[in-house]
Design a protein around this motif. Structure first.
Motif, PDB file in Angstrom:
ATOM      1  N   VAL A 223       0.834  -1.201   0.000  1.00 18.55           N
ATOM      2  CA  VAL A 223       0.000   0.000   0.000  1.00 18.55           C
ATOM      3  C   VAL A 223       0.873   1.257   0.000  1.00 18.55           C
ATOM      4  CG1 VAL A 223      -1.976  -1.084   1.106  1.00 18.55           C
ATOM      5  CG2 VAL A 223      -0.214  -0.056   2.519  1.00 18.55           C
ATOM      6  N   ALA A 224       2.040   1.187   0.663  1.00 21.87           N
ATOM      7  CA  ALA A 224       2.923   2.351   0.681  1.00 21.87           C
ATOM      8  C   ALA A 224       3.502   2.632  -0.701  1.00 21.87           C
ATOM      9  CB  ALA A 224       4.057   2.137   1.687  1.00 21.87           C
ATOM     10  N   GLY A 225       3.727   1.592  -1.493  1.00 25.03           N
ATOM     11  CA  GLY A 225       4.319   1.773  -2.817  1.00 25.03           C
ATOM     12  C   GLY A 225       3.348   1.626  -3.966  1.00 25.03           C
ATOM     13  N   LEU A 226       2.037   1.633  -3.691  1.00 27.32           N
ATOM     14  CA  LEU A 226       1.036   1.455  -4.748  1.00 27.32           C
ATOM     15  C   LEU A 226       0.983   2.688  -5.631  1.00 27.32           C
ATOM     16  CD1 LEU A 226      -1.291  -0.228  -5.956  1.00 27.32           C
ATOM     17  CD2 LEU A 226      -2.831   0.903  -4.347  1.00 27.32           C
ATOM     18  N   PRO A 227       1.322   2.586  -6.928  1.00 23.85           N
ATOM     19  CA  PRO A 227       1.280   3.758  -7.816  1.00 23.85           C
ATOM     20  C   PRO A 227      -0.089   3.926  -8.468  1.00 23.85           C
ATOM     21  CG  PRO A 227       2.348   1.937  -8.940  1.00 23.85           C
ATOM     22  CD  PRO A 227       1.941   1.419  -7.585  1.00 23.85           C
ATOM     23  N   TRP A 228      -0.400   5.161  -8.822  1.00 23.09           N
ATOM     24  CA  TRP A 228      -1.645   5.420  -9.522  1.00 23.09           C
ATOM     25  C   TRP A 228      -1.639   4.776 -10.911  1.00 23.09           C
ATOM     26  CZ3 TRP A 228      -5.837   6.589  -7.232  1.00 23.09           C
ATOM     27  CH2 TRP A 228      -5.871   7.447  -6.133  1.00 23.09           C
ATOM     28  N   SER A 229      -0.458   4.603 -11.492  1.00 18.87           N
ATOM     29  CA  SER A 229      -0.387   4.005 -12.823  1.00 18.87           C
ATOM     30  C   SER A 229      -0.844   2.550 -12.825  1.00 18.87           C
ATOM     31  CB  SER A 229       1.051   4.095 -13.360  1.00 18.87           C
ATOM     32  OG  SER A 229       1.956   3.417 -12.495  1.00 18.87           O
ATOM     33  N   GLU A 230      -0.831   1.896 -11.650  1.00 16.34           N
ATOM     34  CA  GLU A 230      -1.286   0.516 -11.548  1.00 16.34           C
ATOM     35  C   GLU A 230      -2.657   0.422 -10.880  1.00 16.34           C
ATOM     36  OE1 GLU A 230       0.305  -1.965 -12.952  1.00 16.34           O
ATOM     37  OE2 GLU A 230       1.897  -0.603 -13.617  1.00 16.34           O
ATOM     38  N   THR A 231      -3.356   1.563 -10.807  1.00 19.06           N
ATOM     39  CA  THR A 231      -4.682   1.618 -10.196  1.00 19.06           C
ATOM     40  C   THR A 231      -5.687   2.053 -11.241  1.00 19.06           C
ATOM     41  OG1 THR A 231      -3.685   2.236  -8.078  1.00 19.06           O
ATOM     42  CG2 THR A 231      -6.052   2.595  -8.324  1.00 19.06           C
TER      43      THR A 231
ATOM     44  N   SER B  32       6.812  24.568   9.360  1.00 27.21           N
ATOM     45  CA  SER B  32       7.300  24.342   8.002  1.00 27.21           C
ATOM     46  C   SER B  32       6.204  23.863   7.067  1.00 27.21           C
ATOM     47  CB  SER B  32       8.439  23.311   8.038  1.00 27.21           C
ATOM     48  OG  SER B  32       7.978  22.095   8.587  1.00 27.21           O
ATOM     49  N   HIS B  33       5.174  23.141   7.600  1.00 30.48           N
ATOM     50  CA  HIS B  33       4.138  22.640   6.716  1.00 30.48           C
ATOM     51  C   HIS B  33       3.235  23.755   6.200  1.00 30.48           C
ATOM     52  CE1 HIS B  33       1.951  22.774  10.587  1.00 30.48           C
ATOM     53  NE2 HIS B  33       0.877  22.926   9.852  1.00 30.48           N
ATOM     54  N   LYS B  34       3.327  24.955   6.798  1.00 29.84           N
ATOM     55  CA  LYS B  34       2.539  26.085   6.308  1.00 29.84           C
ATOM     56  C   LYS B  34       3.349  26.995   5.393  1.00 29.84           C
ATOM     57  CE  LYS B  34      -0.746  26.291  10.149  1.00 29.84           C
ATOM     58  NZ  LYS B  34      -1.353  27.151  11.180  1.00 29.84           N
ATOM     59  N   THR B  35       4.639  26.723   5.264  1.00 28.44           N
ATOM     60  CA  THR B  35       5.491  27.518   4.377  1.00 28.44           C
ATOM     61  C   THR B  35       6.198  26.579   3.405  1.00 28.44           C
ATOM     62  OG1 THR B  35       7.304  27.368   5.963  1.00 28.44           O
ATOM     63  CG2 THR B  35       5.873  29.282   6.114  1.00 28.44           C
ATOM     64  N   PRO B  36       5.504  26.139   2.354  1.00 28.21           N
ATOM     65  CA  PRO B  36       6.109  25.190   1.416  1.00 28.21           C
ATOM     66  C   PRO B  36       7.299  25.806   0.694  1.00 28.21           C
ATOM     67  CG  PRO B  36       4.021  26.020   0.557  1.00 28.21           C
ATOM     68  CD  PRO B  36       4.130  26.513   1.965  1.00 28.21           C
ATOM     69  N   LYS B  37       8.475  25.306   0.967  1.00 24.78           N
ATOM     70  CA  LYS B  37       9.690  25.815   0.353  1.00 24.78           C
ATOM     71  C   LYS B  37      10.009  25.116  -0.959  1.00 24.78           C
ATOM     72  CE  LYS B  37      11.599  26.818   4.925  1.00 24.78           C
ATOM     73  NZ  LYS B  37      12.713  26.584   5.874  1.00 24.78           N
ATOM     74  N   GLU B  38       9.241  24.087  -1.271  1.00 23.53           N
ATOM     75  CA  GLU B  38       9.418  23.364  -2.520  1.00 23.53           C
ATOM     76  C   GLU B  38       8.050  23.066  -3.107  1.00 23.53           C
ATOM     77  OE1 GLU B  38      11.597  19.862  -1.720  1.00 23.53           O
ATOM     78  OE2 GLU B  38      13.488  20.880  -1.276  1.00 23.53           O
ATOM     79  N   PRO B  39       7.968  22.906  -4.429  1.00 25.13           N
ATOM     80  CA  PRO B  39       6.669  22.561  -5.026  1.00 25.13           C
ATOM     81  C   PRO B  39       6.251  21.155  -4.632  1.00 25.13           C
ATOM     82  CG  PRO B  39       8.412  22.485  -6.684  1.00 25.13           C
ATOM     83  CD  PRO B  39       9.023  23.089  -5.441  1.00 25.13           C
ATOM     84  N   TRP B  40       4.993  20.838  -4.916  1.00 27.65           N
ATOM     85  CA  TRP B  40       4.434  19.531  -4.585  1.00 27.65           C
ATOM     86  C   TRP B  40       5.226  18.435  -5.279  1.00 27.65           C
ATOM     87  CZ3 TRP B  40       1.525  15.316  -6.513  1.00 27.65           C
ATOM     88  CH2 TRP B  40       0.734  14.642  -5.569  1.00 27.65           C
ATOM     89  N   LYS B  41       5.623  17.413  -4.529  1.00 23.23           N
ATOM     90  CA  LYS B  41       6.432  16.333  -5.074  1.00 23.23           C
ATOM     91  C   LYS B  41       5.509  15.251  -5.627  1.00 23.23           C
ATOM     92  CE  LYS B  41      10.105  17.081  -1.692  1.00 23.23           C
ATOM     93  NZ  LYS B  41      11.064  17.629  -2.662  1.00 23.23           N
ATOM     94  N   ASP B  42       5.574  15.038  -6.911  1.00 23.85           N
ATOM     95  CA  ASP B  42       4.715  14.031  -7.536  1.00 23.85           C
ATOM     96  C   ASP B  42       5.415  12.681  -7.494  1.00 23.85           C
ATOM     97  OD1 ASP B  42       2.816  12.648  -8.872  1.00 23.85           O
ATOM     98  OD2 ASP B  42       3.116  13.616 -10.819  1.00 23.85           O
ATOM     99  N   ALA B  43       5.175  11.929  -6.411  1.00 22.80           N
ATOM    100  CA  ALA B  43       5.771  10.597  -6.293  1.00 22.80           C
ATOM    101  C   ALA B  43       5.027   9.567  -7.131  1.00 22.80           C
ATOM    102  CB  ALA B  43       5.778  10.163  -4.823  1.00 22.80           C
ATOM    103  N   GLY B  44       3.845   9.956  -7.631  1.00 20.56           N
ATOM    104  CA  GLY B  44       3.067   9.026  -8.440  1.00 20.56           C
ATOM    105  C   GLY B  44       2.396   7.931  -7.645  1.00 20.56           C
ATOM    106  N   LEU B  45       2.355   8.076  -6.309  1.00 20.56           N
ATOM    107  CA  LEU B  45       1.805   7.046  -5.450  1.00 20.56           C
ATOM    108  C   LEU B  45       0.387   7.389  -5.013  1.00 20.56           C
ATOM    109  CD1 LEU B  45       4.920   6.349  -3.192  1.00 20.56           C
ATOM    110  CD2 LEU B  45       4.189   5.111  -5.243  1.00 20.56           C
ATOM    111  N   VAL B  46      -0.355   6.377  -4.628  1.00 19.27           N
ATOM    112  CA  VAL B  46      -1.731   6.578  -4.191  1.00 19.27           C
ATOM    113  C   VAL B  46      -1.767   7.272  -2.840  1.00 19.27           C
ATOM    114  CG1 VAL B  46      -3.871   5.413  -3.538  1.00 19.27           C
ATOM    115  CG2 VAL B  46      -2.565   4.614  -5.530  1.00 19.27           C
TER     116      VAL B  46
END
Length: 385
Positions: free
Chosen positions: A179-187, A264-278
């Motif tokens: 479940v931790a590694g389930l990608p959207w590409s396989e869903t 830090s969670h209210k000041t995003p210093k980086e864009p959203w990371k698309d891990a491709g996971l569910v």
């Protein structure tokens, strides 16, 4: 490899056994230190004298320091099951060398190891729950909730962020790493299926992608209608979080710098990371598999449920499927077991109410003349005339 013999491998396991004794002592010392810390904290917290005597605070600080020291020592024990898996891995490697005639014998096959019996799931019956609440001891290593207990847990955590993941594990039997590694590409949310072809494996802080535990672990699972709908809603939530996160990141870059005391969670210093996971954090990062277990353990304590491991939700899925009348072969395919015997041996015992029905079935097949007499609890007394 030419010099390798059984005695060399055996010495390795002897060293493991000796280390296990030390780690068991460390574990017991940590338990004692925890009990002392809790007692010192209780003495300080329940003291009615104002101001509290400084010695109580000093004792509590000393107990906390002793607890940190005790917990810093290694306490993980390499049990018989782990030893057998280690030896099987080594044996497989040496067998390849033997086939290539690099060595004359597979020396790992003659190693003596402690006897290991695979633990079978046990159901949390009312009697076992009462005993656990009284003593705090689990009756077995692998425990399974009843359908009523499973429903109670799901209802209690319905508002939790990871509720869709728990629901998927309870009814479809995925492993933690799957479940931790389930990608959207396989869903496939159109027809409601997930293809299990990879998982996240964790060793301490390191996490990497790997294939499922066995070749049969690569499988396609059909989703029930409820889980299917939950994943659709989760997909919408994740997309909304992505948009909100990127918008906040752009605003932070353009208009202001982060304040020193701002979370830090209210000041995003980086864009959203698309891990491709569910299943991901709000910023798109993958969950560490160990965090999922820790979050599950905290939820169980919060809702005061009899304890099981996160992996035991997989056993809940198998037990519920078996109780629902699904054939064992289908359950083997659902869980991704490599052997039918593994599934059958693990889930030979089902829920108590179904065991009762199985016990009554043979009795019903035997014809009896007249009504069967009830067993007497007192000796027969001769009738008086």
């Amino acid at each position: 490899m030419r010099d390798l013999r059984t005695r060399h491998i055996q010495e390795t396991y002897k060293a493991i056994w000796a280390e296990n004794k030390i780690r068991q002592q460390n574990r017991e010392a940590a338990d004692e230190a925890l009990a002392a810390e809790r007692a010192a904290h209780k003495a300080w917290r329940t003291c009615t004298i104002r101001p509290r005597p400084p010695q109580l605070r000093h004792n509590w600080n000393a107990a906390k320091a002793a607890l940190r020291t005790a917990r810093s020592k290694p306490r993980h024990i390499t049990g018989p099951g782990s030893q057998h898996r280690m030896n099987n891995t080594l044996s497989a490697a040496l067998q390849d060398a033997f086939a290539e005639k690099l060595i004359s014998q597979n020396w790992a096959k003659t190693v003596v190891l402690p006897k290991y019996l695979r633990p079978k799931p046990m159901v949390w019956t009312e009697e076992r729950v009462a005993r656990w609440r009284a003593t705090g001891k689990k009756p077995g290593k692998v425990m399974v909730w009843t359908p009523e207990q499973t429903g109670t847990f799901l209802d209690a955590v319905a508002d939790h962020r990871l509720y869709p993941m728990f629901h998927l594990m309870v009814f479809r039997g995925l492993r933690r790493g799957e479940v931790a590694g389930l990608p959207w590409s396989e869903t496939n949310l159109k027809i409601g299926t997930v293809h299990i072809s990879e998982q996240l494996v964790a060793a301490w802080y390191d996490v990497w992608e790997d294939t499922p535990k066995s070749d049969s672990g690569v499988r396609t699972i059909s989703l029930d209608s409820h889980t299917h709908e939950l994943l659709k809603l989760w997909r919408q939530r994740q997309q909304a979080e992505c948009e909100e996160w990127n918008h906040a990141y752009e605003q932070w870059q353009q208009n202001r710098k982060p304040q020193p005391d701002e979370p830090s969670h209210k000041t995003p210093k980086e864009p959203w990371k698309d891990a491709g996971l569910v299943f991901t954090w709000q910023d798109g990062r993958a969950y560490h598999p160990q965090y999922l277990s820790q979050a599950f353990d905290r939820l169980i304590k919060r809702v005061n449920m009899p304890p099981i491991r996160l992996h035991d939700l997989r056993h809940c899925a198998a037990t519920l499927s078996l109780a629902a009348g699904i054939h064992m072969k289908k359950i083997q395919a659902l869980l991704g077991h490599s052997r039918y015997s593994l599934t059958a041996d693990t889930y030979t015992s089902v829920l108590p109410q179904f065991e009762k029905a199985e016990a009554e079935a043979p009795v019903a097949l035997v014809p009896r003349a007249g009504k069967q007499q009830e067993p007497q609890t007192t000796p027969d007394v001769p009738a008086t005339t």
